[in-house]
Design a protein around this motif. Structure first.
Motif: not given
Length: 164
Positions: A124-126, A135-140, A131-132
């Motif tokens: 859930x945290x990941x 929104x900033x255009x970053x892929x984790x 998702x956050x």
């Protein structure tokens, strides 16, 4: 259900399950689970706490399995690369993976009193982080979630007593 470092559990089965899972995956994938790698994982599983590379090296040295830092670092690199152990970034230390037979996103609960480290699943945290970030255009690609606090044993005064 997760096996937490500070939960009462059958510690011998915990260690055996960890080693069995690693041996099975290595055999299936054609990976060399050398005696040093196996013993390094066994030490991490036995300790149930974050261990630095030099702590691990002290154990290996005492058992005649190597005396130079690269021995410990190579074993740890292998264990982390293949998901048998995790690096706790905050402590620059390592713990055995509690779920070596599953693909998962771990999070770590670190006791600041006794150094016990519990691994929990952080799906859930990941997901929230991804998702956050999106929104900033970053892929984790990879996330390590670590929380420091006080384990139940230290809260109730049984710090230093081995879990059952």
């Amino acid at each position: 259900m997760s096996r937490l470092a500070f939960d009462a559990h059958d510690h011998h089965s915990c260690i055996a399950d960890t080693l069995d899972a690693a041996e099975a995956r290595c055999a299936k994938s054609g990976l060399q689970f050398t005696p040093v790698r196996r013993r390094a994982l066994e030490i991490l599983a036995t300790e149930h706490r974050a261990m630095g590379a030099y702590d691990l090296l002290d154990h290996l040295r005492a058992e005649g399995l190597g005396s130079q830092p690269p021995v410990a670092y190579r074993a740890l690199d292998f264990l982390v690369k293949h998901g048998f152990a995790h690096k706790i970034e905050r402590l620059n230390a390592f713990v055995a993976c509690c779920h070596p037979d599953t693909d998962h996103s771990p999070a770590f609960l670190i006791c600041r009193h006794c150094d016990a480290v519990a691994e929990i699943r952080a799906r859930d945290a990941r997901g929230l982080l991804a998702d956050t970030a999106s929104e900033a255009g970053f892929t984790v690609d990879r996330a390590v979630i670590e929380a420091e606090g006080t384990c139940p044993n230290c809260q109730d005064g049984t710090e230093g007593q081995a879990p059952a």
